[in-house]
Structure formats: C-alpha cells, structure tokens
Design a protein around this motif. Structure first.
Motif, PDB file in Angstrom:
ATOM      1  N   GLY A 268       0.822  -1.208   0.000  1.00 22.94           N
ATOM      2  CA  GLY A 268       0.000   0.000   0.000  1.00 22.94           C
ATOM      3  C   GLY A 268       0.853   1.252   0.000  1.00 22.94           C
ATOM      4  O   GLY A 268       2.060   1.209  -0.282  1.00 22.94           O
ATOM      5  N   THR A 269       0.250   2.380   0.337  1.00 29.71           N
ATOM      6  CA  THR A 269       0.947   3.669   0.316  1.00 29.71           C
ATOM      7  C   THR A 269       0.691   4.440   1.600  1.00 29.71           C
ATOM      8  O   THR A 269      -0.222   4.129   2.373  1.00 29.71           O
ATOM      9  N   GLY A 270       1.512   5.485   1.809  1.00 26.96           N
ATOM     10  CA  GLY A 270       1.214   6.475   2.835  1.00 26.96           C
ATOM     11  C   GLY A 270       1.637   6.143   4.239  1.00 26.96           C
ATOM     12  O   GLY A 270       1.255   6.854   5.170  1.00 26.96           O
ATOM     13  N   TYR A 271       2.431   5.094   4.434  1.00 32.34           N
ATOM     14  CA  TYR A 271       2.899   4.751   5.772  1.00 32.34           C
ATOM     15  C   TYR A 271       4.408   4.595   5.767  1.00 32.34           C
ATOM     16  O   TYR A 271       5.009   4.149   4.782  1.00 32.34           O
ATOM     17  N   ALA A 272       5.025   4.939   6.898  1.00 34.13           N
ATOM     18  CA  ALA A 272       6.415   4.597   7.167  1.00 34.13           C
ATOM     19  C   ALA A 272       6.445   3.626   8.335  1.00 34.13           C
ATOM     20  O   ALA A 272       5.525   3.598   9.165  1.00 34.13           O
ATOM     21  N   GLN A 331       5.262  10.852  -4.757  1.00 36.26           N
ATOM     22  CA  GLN A 331       3.808  10.993  -4.663  1.00 36.26           C
ATOM     23  C   GLN A 331       3.114   9.857  -5.404  1.00 36.26           C
ATOM     24  O   GLN A 331       3.414   9.579  -6.558  1.00 36.26           O
ATOM     25  N   ALA A 332       2.177   9.205  -4.729  1.00 35.06           N
ATOM     26  CA  ALA A 332       1.338   8.185  -5.357  1.00 35.06           C
ATOM     27  C   ALA A 332       0.005   8.807  -5.752  1.00 35.06           C
ATOM     28  O   ALA A 332      -0.545   9.638  -5.025  1.00 35.06           O
ATOM     29  N   THR A 333      -0.531   8.400  -6.912  1.00 33.35           N
ATOM     30  CA  THR A 333      -1.794   8.953  -7.380  1.00 33.35           C
ATOM     31  C   THR A 333      -2.858   7.914  -7.696  1.00 33.35           C
ATOM     32  O   THR A 333      -4.037   8.252  -7.799  1.00 33.35           O
ATOM     33  N   ASP A 334      -2.464   6.637  -7.852  1.00 30.07           N
ATOM     34  CA  ASP A 334      -3.480   5.648  -8.233  1.00 30.07           C
ATOM     35  C   ASP A 334      -3.168   4.256  -7.687  1.00 30.07           C
ATOM     36  O   ASP A 334      -3.265   3.263  -8.393  1.00 30.07           O
ATOM     37  N   SER A 335      -2.821   4.190  -6.401  1.00 34.73           N
ATOM     38  CA  SER A 335      -2.429   2.902  -5.818  1.00 34.73           C
ATOM     39  C   SER A 335      -3.610   1.943  -5.656  1.00 34.73           C
ATOM     40  O   SER A 335      -3.393   0.763  -5.358  1.00 34.73           O
ATOM     41  N   MET A 336      -4.830   2.405  -5.845  1.00 31.69           N
ATOM     42  CA  MET A 336      -6.000   1.531  -5.693  1.00 31.69           C
ATOM     43  C   MET A 336      -6.427   0.880  -7.009  1.00 31.69           C
ATOM     44  O   MET A 336      -7.434   0.168  -7.053  1.00 31.69           O
ATOM     45  N   THR A 337      -5.682   1.099  -8.065  1.00 31.94           N
ATOM     46  CA  THR A 337      -5.989   0.430  -9.332  1.00 31.94           C
ATOM     47  C   THR A 337      -5.745  -1.072  -9.212  1.00 31.94           C
ATOM     48  O   THR A 337      -4.746  -1.503  -8.628  1.00 31.94           O
ATOM     49  N   LEU A 342      -3.508  -2.103 -14.678  1.00 29.90           N
ATOM     50  CA  LEU A 342      -2.547  -1.010 -14.814  1.00 29.90           C
ATOM     51  C   LEU A 342      -2.264  -0.720 -16.282  1.00 29.90           C
ATOM     52  O   LEU A 342      -2.290  -1.629 -17.112  1.00 29.90           O
ATOM     53  N   PRO A 343      -1.963   0.525 -16.617  1.00 27.20           N
ATOM     54  CA  PRO A 343      -1.644   0.851 -18.009  1.00 27.20           C
ATOM     55  C   PRO A 343      -0.417   0.095 -18.491  1.00 27.20           C
ATOM     56  O   PRO A 343       0.481  -0.237 -17.706  1.00 27.20           O
ATOM     57  N   SER A 344      -0.359  -0.145 -19.762  1.00 27.23           N
ATOM     58  CA  SER A 344       0.804  -0.790 -20.355  1.00 27.23           C
ATOM     59  C   SER A 344       2.046   0.051 -20.096  1.00 27.23           C
ATOM     60  O   SER A 344       2.046   1.263 -20.250  1.00 27.23           O
ATOM     61  N   GLY A 345       3.107  -0.595 -19.665  1.00 24.87           N
ATOM     62  CA  GLY A 345       4.344   0.113 -19.397  1.00 24.87           C
ATOM     63  C   GLY A 345       4.485   0.599 -17.974  1.00 24.87           C
ATOM     64  O   GLY A 345       5.561   1.091 -17.585  1.00 24.87           O
ATOM     65  N   ARG A 346       3.441   0.506 -17.168  1.00 25.54           N
ATOM     66  CA  ARG A 346       3.533   0.901 -15.759  1.00 25.54           C
ATOM     67  C   ARG A 346       4.406  -0.101 -15.009  1.00 25.54           C
ATOM     68  O   ARG A 346       4.271  -1.305 -15.167  1.00 25.54           O
ATOM     69  N   ASN A 348       5.726  -2.434 -12.143  1.00 25.91           N
ATOM     70  CA  ASN A 348       5.474  -3.171 -10.919  1.00 25.91           C
ATOM     71  C   ASN A 348       4.063  -2.957 -10.387  1.00 25.91           C
ATOM     72  O   ASN A 348       3.111  -2.838 -11.153  1.00 25.91           O
ATOM     73  N   LEU A 349       3.897  -2.923  -9.041  1.00 28.97           N
ATOM     74  CA  LEU A 349       2.583  -2.872  -8.396  1.00 28.97           C
ATOM     75  C   LEU A 349       1.978  -1.467  -8.454  1.00 28.97           C
ATOM     76  O   LEU A 349       2.692  -0.484  -8.704  1.00 28.97           O
ATOM     77  N   PRO A 350       0.669  -1.340  -8.182  1.00 30.77           N
ATOM     78  CA  PRO A 350       0.040  -0.014  -8.249  1.00 30.77           C
ATOM     79  C   PRO A 350       0.682   1.032  -7.341  1.00 30.77           C
ATOM     80  O   PRO A 350       0.653   2.228  -7.653  1.00 30.77           O
ATOM     81  N   ASN A 351       1.249   0.618  -6.206  1.00 32.10           N
ATOM     82  CA  ASN A 351       1.842   1.594  -5.283  1.00 32.10           C
ATOM     83  C   ASN A 351       3.250   2.014  -5.690  1.00 32.10           C
ATOM     84  O   ASN A 351       3.873   2.822  -5.011  1.00 32.10           O
TER      85      ASN A 351
END
Length: 429
Positions: A268-272, A331-337, A342-346, A348-351
């Motif tokens: 996921g995102t947003g945690y340390a 900055q993450a913008t779409d980690s819930m996809t 995911l778009p072609s060429g993205r 690894n994982l959404p995060n």
C-alpha cells in the motif's frame, strides 16, 4: 490555479551512455562547510562491465555495479568527475576535516578524502562475510558523533525481495575519529522486521489495519496479477531522527534516544515504519545502542505511522532555522488500481509510482503539510525519485534518480539530475 513544480528545471550530473544497458541509481549529496557539493551515485545493469574504471577485485559488486563521485563549486551548476568506487547504495558525509563515502558490496565498505573530495583512499571493509543494504538516506550529527543507518540482512530464507529480513543498524562514530577503522564505529543491536510482526498472515495485531495490502506470505510472497509479485512485507531505506522539542511525546530529555523512519513495504501507500534506538551509556553519544519498537501513550506499539510517500525511498532533513522536518518523497496517485488493470508500461505494483517528487514539512514527523511538487518526469517511465537533499543557505538542493523518454523503465532510469528549491523556508504555513 494549477500547481507548478518548484524545481522542474535541472542540471544533468550524469547521463547514461546506453539507457537500455546502463542504469543510474543511488544519488547521494553532501555539502562541505565552504559550500562545495559532493555528489555520489552508482551505475547498474549489464552494460556497466564495458565502462572505463571498472573494479574487478570485488566479485560481490562486479561486473554490474560502479560508484561515481562528483564535486561542484558553483552550487550545482557544473560538476567535475573525481573518482569511481567499487560498491553501491553509498552516501557521502562529512566528519572532522574529512569526507567519507559509505556503502556496501556484500560487506560494508568506506572510502575517505582529505582534500575536499578531489582524491580518495582505497576502499576499506568494515565487516566480513555479511550482507548489507541501504539507500543514500540522511546523516545526523549530535554530541560530537555522526549517526547513520545501514541495513543488515540477517537470514536467507526469503527467496524474493528480502526486505522482511533486514535489520536497520544505527552506526555511531566520533566526528574526529578515523571512520575507515572498524573500531571507530559502534553498531546498534539488530532487530529484523520479521521479528516485529511474526507471521503476518495470522497476526491478530495487524487485523483491521490494512497491512499487508496484498496477500504476501513469508517467505515467498505471492503473484497478485500475471507477472506482478508482492514480496513479504518489510522495512528498508532508513532515516535517523532525533526529537528535541520537549513537548513531543517521544522527546527523550536525556538526549539518548534516536528514532528510525523507514520505507514501509506493505503493498500500500502512505505509511512509514518506525523504531527507536536507545544509547545505554551514562551520557549521550556513549555506550552500547539497543534497537527497540516504539510505543504510544496507550501502551500500544507504533510500527506504522502516516508518511506521505512512505511506500518509496524518502529523505528527511531537520532544519534548525525553521524548526521543521522536511520530507522529500514520491507521490502516489493511483495505488488503488487493480494490478491487472494497470496501463501498459507501468512499472510493478500499483503503489510503485515513481514520476512525481514531492516536498512536505512537519513539526513532529507525524503531521505533514504539503509544501509542493519538486519535479515531475515528462512521461510515466521518466522518474523523479530516490532523491537526496541538502540545505544551502535559503535553498534546498535535490539530487534525483531520474529518467527521460529514453529511460528503460521507471525503475531503471538514465539520468542523475540536480534541482534547487529556492527560498524553501517560505513554504512553511
């Protein structure tokens, strides 16, 4: 009004001669008292063995890695190449009248310059027969000592990305000591991630917290979509922080406690991830150092805390003039996809988004105010990430692991770029 990046224009410190075979990693940055900037980086990929300056005497690092050192005397506008070194994940730092670069090639290795970074010693090994990791995270000075963290892999059970087996090890050395000598360093005790959470698939203390985000059982992780694997959760790429505000919940009035702020690999995102190190001597800067988990006033342990961009390598600086902590992160913008959508060429994982470099500011390392976008790549695979920073008067200098449209992918970029955020303290509100 649309937000404009604070420092999109850049100076190219290094450009890959072959973007498909030579990749740019690990930008580290230090500033000497006279204003000279020291930049370090390393190169990876199958084309490195063909580059001049290859070191063949360290098989753990060759033929696919090479470190490089540059200096600038005009605040980053031009750069002079100084040396190569045969290890990776290195950072430059100042201690006494010397400049050091510390990294690893399996074992910890260090080099020293006594002429402001123009010439360098031969590499010295600080450990023997061990496996280490890190990124060029921050360096802290207090009580006549320099503090920084390297990460030791303490076991070999994980057969994918092994961040669940890393122990962040705080290292302390006297600023006037010869830090190429092992006896000049004190190493904190080792606390590997898997000892903090046990079996994360059944650990009731993690229920309802959303960690892990994807199923990633120890020790192999899992494939969450065709070709996309989530390794077991862990921590890595550690910064060191000291709280000096007497009103802070975690301020130690004796000055003997330092905190570790780490990238949290959860899917996921947003945690340390956080931990702390306590010096056991009678005075700060002395005695053995013990690594522990932190707790909140309720008595519950605090392993995860909110951190914008905490899913990727970040860099923390404390600025005494503004009495603020500055956070440079991705900055993450779409980690819930959905992973399979995911778009072609993205990469690894959404995060695992790497295009946007952002700046936040905080009084306490928990409550963060957005200060601005630092830089944005021109394409999804043209990253601005894994950056380091230093304060230079009223400005903030940033060294970024970057790419342009020719980059192999978002992880394997072809540039190391230098950016400056002017009058950065005016961003406090």
């Amino acid at each position: 009004m649309r937000i404009q990046p604070l420092a999109n224009p850049y100076v190219t410190v290094y450009e890959s001669p072959d973007p498909e075979r030579v990749f740019c990693y690990s930008p580290g940055l230090a500033r000497l008292p006279d204003g000279r900037l020291i930049a370090t980086m390393d190169l990876g990929g199958p084309g490195v063995a063909d580059l001049p300056g290859a070191h063949a005497d360290i098989p753990e690092c060759q033929p696919t890695w090479q470190g490089r050192i540059y200096t600038s005397d005009d605040r980053g506008q031009t750069w002079d190449f100084r040396a190569t070194f045969p290890f990776m994940h290195a950072r430059p730092f100042i201690a006494g009248g010397a400049v050091y670069v510390l990294g690893h090639a399996g074992d910890l290795r260090i080099i020293r310059s006594d002429d402001r970074g123009e010439t360098w010693s031969e590499p010295v090994r600080l450990t023997a027969g061990e496996t280490w990791h890190q990124a060029p995270c921050n360096v802290h000075y207090a009580h006549g000592c320099v503090y920084l963290v390297m990460e030791k892999r303490v076991s070999q059970r994980i057969d994918t990305w092994p961040v669940g087996e890393l122990a962040p090890v705080l290292m302390r050395g006297g600023v006037d000591a010869d830090l190429t000598r092992r006896e000049s360093w004190t190493f904190a005790s080792e606390l590997p991630f898997y000892e903090t959470v046990g079996n994360v698939e059944v650990n009731p203390e993690l229920d309802d917290f959303g960690v892990p985000f994807f199923s990633c059982p120890y020790p192999r992780g899992s494939e969450v979509a065709p070709g996309l694997t989530c390794a077991p959760i862990g921590w890595l790429e550690t910064n060191v922080v000291r709280f000096i505000d007497p009103d802070h919940v975690w301020c130690d009035p004796t000055g003997r406690t330092l905190h570790l702020w780490m990238r949290a690999h959860t899917g996921g995102t947003g945690y340390a991830c956080i931990a702390k190190v306590v010096e056991l001597g009678e005075q700060p800067g002395t005695g053995p150092m013990e690594t522990r988990l932190e707790t909140v006033p309720s008595g519950k342990r605090a392993l995860y805390l909110p951190c914008p961009g905490g899913q990727m390598k970040f860099h923390v600086l404390y600025d005494p003039e503004s009495a603020r902590y500055w956070l440079l992160s991705t900055q993450a913008t779409d980690s819930m996809t959905l992973p399979g959508r995911l778009p072609s060429g993205r990469y690894n994982l959404p995060n695992n988004e790497r295009r946007r470099l952002q700046l936040h500011v905080s009084k306490n390392m928990v409550d963060w105010c957005f200060a601005g976008l630092v830089a944005v790549g021109p394409a999804e695979h043209a990253s601005r990430h894994y950056a380091s920073m230093v304060i230079d008067g009223e400005d903030l200098h940033v060294l970024s692991r970057s790419g342009d449209e020719r980059a192999h992918d978002a992880h394997n970029g072809n540039l190391i770029t230098f950016h400056t955020v002017r009058n950065f303290r005016t961003l406090v509100y």
